[in-house]
Motif scaffolding. Structure first.
Motif, PDB file in Angstrom:
ATOM      1  N   GLY A  73       0.694  -1.176   0.116  1.00  0.00           N
ATOM      2  CA  GLY A  73       0.047  -0.017   0.033  1.00  0.00           C
ATOM      3  C   GLY A  73       0.810   1.224   0.124  1.00  0.00           C
ATOM      4  N   HIS A  74       0.332   2.345  -0.741  1.00  0.00           N
ATOM      5  CA  HIS A  74       0.781   3.547  -0.585  1.00  0.00           C
ATOM      6  C   HIS A  74       0.305   4.298   0.655  1.00  0.00           C
ATOM      7  N   ASP A  75       0.839   5.221   1.174  1.00  0.00           N
ATOM      8  CA  ASP A  75       0.433   6.168   1.935  1.00  0.00           C
ATOM      9  C   ASP A  75      -0.891   6.812   1.911  1.00  0.00           C
ATOM     10  N   ALA A  76      -1.101   7.200   0.563  1.00  0.00           N
ATOM     11  CA  ALA A  76      -2.472   7.747   0.213  1.00  0.00           C
ATOM     12  C   ALA A  76      -3.403   6.612   0.469  1.00  0.00           C
ATOM     13  N   GLU A  77      -3.209   5.406   0.213  1.00  0.00           N
ATOM     14  CA  GLU A  77      -4.190   4.512   0.418  1.00  0.00           C
ATOM     15  C   GLU A  77      -4.512   4.227   1.845  1.00  0.00           C
ATOM     16  N   TRP A  78      -3.593   4.021   2.697  1.00  0.00           N
ATOM     17  CA  TRP A  78      -3.756   4.100   4.105  1.00  0.00           C
ATOM     18  C   TRP A  78      -4.434   5.178   4.598  1.00  0.00           C
ATOM     19  N   GLN A  79      -4.146   6.337   4.092  1.00  0.00           N
ATOM     20  CA  GLN A  79      -5.002   7.693   4.490  1.00  0.00           C
ATOM     21  C   GLN A  79      -6.542   7.567   4.110  1.00  0.00           C
ATOM     22  N   LEU A  80      -6.754   7.231   2.851  1.00  0.00           N
ATOM     23  CA  LEU A  80      -7.931   6.964   2.448  1.00  0.00           C
ATOM     24  C   LEU A  80      -8.705   5.888   3.215  1.00  0.00           C
ATOM     25  N   LEU A  81      -8.313   4.808   3.410  1.00  0.00           N
ATOM     26  CA  LEU A  81      -8.986   3.845   4.320  1.00  0.00           C
ATOM     27  C   LEU A  81      -9.012   4.212   5.710  1.00  0.00           C
ATOM     28  N   ALA A  82      -8.362   4.998   6.280  1.00  0.00           N
ATOM     29  CA  ALA A  82      -8.479   5.584   7.632  1.00  0.00           C
ATOM     30  C   ALA A  82      -9.519   6.357   7.649  1.00  0.00           C
ATOM     31  N   ARG A  83      -9.784   7.238   6.673  1.00  0.00           N
ATOM     32  CA  ARG A  83     -10.969   8.316   6.762  1.00  0.00           C
ATOM     33  C   ARG A  83     -11.880   7.473   6.441  1.00  0.00           C
ATOM     34  N   GLN A  84     -12.308   6.464   5.588  1.00  0.00           N
ATOM     35  CA  GLN A  84     -13.313   5.578   5.205  1.00  0.00           C
ATOM     36  C   GLN A  84     -13.776   5.103   6.517  1.00  0.00           C
ATOM     37  N   LEU A  85     -12.883   4.528   7.446  1.00  0.00           N
ATOM     38  CA  LEU A  85     -13.151   3.710   8.505  1.00  0.00           C
ATOM     39  C   LEU A  85     -13.609   4.440   9.740  1.00  0.00           C
ATOM     40  N   GLY A  86     -13.057   5.719   9.614  1.00  0.00           N
ATOM     41  CA  GLY A  86     -13.434   6.808  10.688  1.00  0.00           C
ATOM     42  C   GLY A  86     -12.168   6.740  11.548  1.00  0.00           C
ATOM     43  N   ALA A  87     -11.160   5.923  11.274  1.00  0.00           N
ATOM     44  CA  ALA A  87      -9.804   5.977  11.933  1.00  0.00           C
ATOM     45  C   ALA A  87      -9.011   7.263  12.113  1.00  0.00           C
ATOM     46  N   ASP A  88      -8.979   8.028  11.312  1.00  0.00           N
ATOM     47  CA  ASP A  88      -8.184   9.205  10.875  1.00  0.00           C
ATOM     48  C   ASP A  88      -8.413  10.239  12.076  1.00  0.00           C
ATOM     49  N   GLY A  89      -7.436  10.317  12.919  1.00  0.00           N
ATOM     50  CA  GLY A  89      -7.619  11.354  14.050  1.00  0.00           C
ATOM     51  C   GLY A  89      -8.159  10.622  15.305  1.00  0.00           C
ATOM     52  N   ARG A  90      -8.424   9.237  15.208  1.00  0.00           N
ATOM     53  CA  ARG A  90      -8.851   8.736  16.339  1.00  0.00           C
ATOM     54  C   ARG A  90      -8.096   7.381  16.619  1.00  0.00           C
ATOM     55  N   ILE A  91      -6.989   7.346  16.466  1.00  0.00           N
ATOM     56  CA  ILE A  91      -5.861   6.088  16.613  1.00  0.00           C
ATOM     57  C   ILE A  91      -5.367   6.438  18.049  1.00  0.00           C
ATOM     58  N   GLN A  92      -5.733   5.271  18.798  1.00  0.00           N
ATOM     59  CA  GLN A  92      -5.505   5.118  20.161  1.00  0.00           C
ATOM     60  C   GLN A  92      -4.132   4.587  20.640  1.00  0.00           C
ATOM     61  N   VAL A  93      -3.563   5.472  21.640  1.00  0.00           N
ATOM     62  CA  VAL A  93      -2.316   4.958  22.239  1.00  0.00           C
ATOM     63  C   VAL A  93      -2.327   3.599  22.639  1.00  0.00           C
ATOM     64  N   GLY A  94      -1.350   2.832  22.233  1.00  0.00           N
ATOM     65  CA  GLY A  94      -1.203   1.356  22.725  1.00  0.00           C
ATOM     66  C   GLY A  94      -0.169   0.599  21.830  1.00  0.00           C
ATOM     67  N   GLU A  95      -0.181  -0.727  22.343  1.00  0.00           N
ATOM     68  CA  GLU A  95       0.442  -1.641  21.440  1.00  0.00           C
ATOM     69  C   GLU A  95      -0.462  -2.637  20.773  1.00  0.00           C
ATOM     70  N   TYR A  96       0.027  -2.929  19.371  1.00  0.00           N
ATOM     71  CA  TYR A  96      -1.127  -3.469  18.702  1.00  0.00           C
ATOM     72  C   TYR A  96      -0.098  -4.711  17.963  1.00  0.00           C
ATOM     73  N   ALA A  97      -0.740  -6.052  17.950  1.00  0.00           N
ATOM     74  CA  ALA A  97       0.147  -7.225  17.459  1.00  0.00           C
ATOM     75  C   ALA A  97      -0.251  -7.206  15.954  1.00  0.00           C
ATOM     76  N   LEU A  98       0.787  -7.416  15.210  1.00  0.00           N
ATOM     77  CA  LEU A  98       0.872  -7.414  13.876  1.00  0.00           C
ATOM     78  C   LEU A  98       0.977  -8.821  13.387  1.00  0.00           C
ATOM     79  N   ASP A  99       0.006  -9.715  13.579  1.00  0.00           N
ATOM     80  CA  ASP A  99      -0.009 -11.100  13.078  1.00  0.00           C
ATOM     81  C   ASP A  99      -0.188 -11.354  11.676  1.00  0.00           C
ATOM     82  N   PRO A 100       0.316 -12.458  11.226  1.00  0.00           N
ATOM     83  CA  PRO A 100       0.033 -12.738   9.776  1.00  0.00           C
ATOM     84  C   PRO A 100      -1.031 -12.470   9.053  1.00  0.00           C
ATOM     85  N   ALA A 101      -2.295 -12.940   9.683  1.00  0.00           N
ATOM     86  CA  ALA A 101      -3.531 -12.717   9.108  1.00  0.00           C
ATOM     87  C   ALA A 101      -4.094 -11.471   9.276  1.00  0.00           C
TER      88      ALA A 101
END
Length: 351
Positions: A73-101
């Protein structure tokens, strides 16, 4: 007129071709976008995690994701997806597991909803404060802050100056997240203990010989150290309650061992039973000055609601089960002690 018609037909055909090309391009872009959003993250290392810290911008989060190995993915795709999901500006502090699936869509939803990695720490029934401190020091990724604090400073930091720390933390499993400290966890364990103790004290039996909840906690800690058999706790609570009522000394080995401190080598001798310390219930009347261990909810209830009966003594069965024989008289008790010694020697050899 014919030339004009041909020109119009040509323009119409060109428009149709342009529309088809635009549609095809749009479909290709949409297919690429959805393929990016719902495809498992590529390039991730085993056990990889993403830590979002306070103040991180979305660009910084993406940078950390790239550092962890994500390539798609390009950064623009990530940013577009974040806006679509309502995650842009709402990402919460913490640790997130990056499992293969994990897909970009699922990752952004997790970060939007704060579904961070959690860890568990168990305060074990019967631990003393030294054992609790040692276990906390090994807990990763718990932030270590209390290593330089002595017991008095620790309790002051918890808001209980002048309180002895022994027995003041409820044995149970506590969930924490990256960034939490050992002091945070102890604060929760202390609050849980206070709630459990207060609830038990408010529902206590009317005739128990205890003046306050702190005395109940001391007795509960002795019960906790005397047995690991759940159904015996109330019985042992009953023995100690009757002894206190009669003015008999408790004569319980765990208090002697606690008073010995680091001098205890795994064996308790007759000389140890006779050596006076504030915790030696063979040489002193009543309860010791503080708890001797972390008591669980069942032990606290056994101290405040002991079982009825007329037994005044107990001794281990001696078969390795951890169970006890309860006796009403000293003669019965002495016979049970002889039986214990015989069984112990048969199973484990001479002491």
């Amino acid at each position: 007129m014919a030339a004009e018609g041909r020109r119009r037909r040509g323009l119409g055909l060109l428009f149709m071709l342009s529309a088809l090309l635009a549609g095809a391009a749009g479909y290709w872009l949409y297919d690429r976008y959805t393929g990016f959003a719902d495809a498992p993250l590529s390039g991730m290392r085993d056990g990889a995690a993403l830590v979002v810290e306070r103040g991180d911008s979305f660009a910084r989060v993406l940078g950390k994701l790239r550092e962890a190995g994500a390539t798609q993915g390009h950064d623009a795709e990530w940013q577009l997806l974040a806006r679509q999901l309502g995650a842009d500006g709402r990402i919460q502090v913490g640790e997130y597991a990056l499992d293969p699936a994990l897909t970009p869509r699922l990752l952004l939803e997790r970060m939007r909803d704060g579904k961070v990695v959690s860890y568990r720490f168990t305060v074990v029934e019967g631990w003393n404060i030294r054992e609790l401190r040692a276990a906390l020091a090994k807990a990763n990724p718990l932030v270590q802050t209390i290593g330089e604090l002595d017991d008095a400073a620790l309790m002051e930091a918890l808001g209980h100056p002048g309180t002895h720390p022994e027995g003041r933390f409820l044995p149970e499993t506590y969930v924490y997240t990256r960034g939490d400290s050992d002091l945070d966890l102890l604060r929760r364990a202390n609050a849980a203990l206070e709630r459990a103790l207060q609830a038990a004290w408010e529902s206590r039996a009317a005739d128990i010989p205890l003046d306050n909840a702190d005395e109940a906690l001391v007795l509960a800690s002795i019960i906790e150290k005397e047995t690991g058999i759940a159904e015996e706790r109330a019985q042992i609570g009953g023995v100690f309650t009757r002894r206190l009522k009669l003015g008999m000394r408790l004569q319980t080995d765990p208090t002697v061992i606690y008073g010995m401190g680091s001098a205890y080598d795994g064996n308790i001798r007759r000389a140890d039973l006779l050596a006076d310390t504030p915790y030696n219930t063979y040489t002193r009347d009543g309860l010791p000055p503080t708890p001797i261990a972390m008591a669980g909810v069942d032990a606290i209830r056994a101290a405040t609601n002991p079982a009825d009966g007329d037994t005044l003594y107990f001794v281990a069965v001696g078969d390795g089960s951890g169970r006890h024989v309860f006796s009403r008289t000293l003669d019965e008790h002495n016979a049970a002690v002889r039986q214990y010694v015989r069984r112990y020697r048969e199973q484990f050899g001479p002491r």
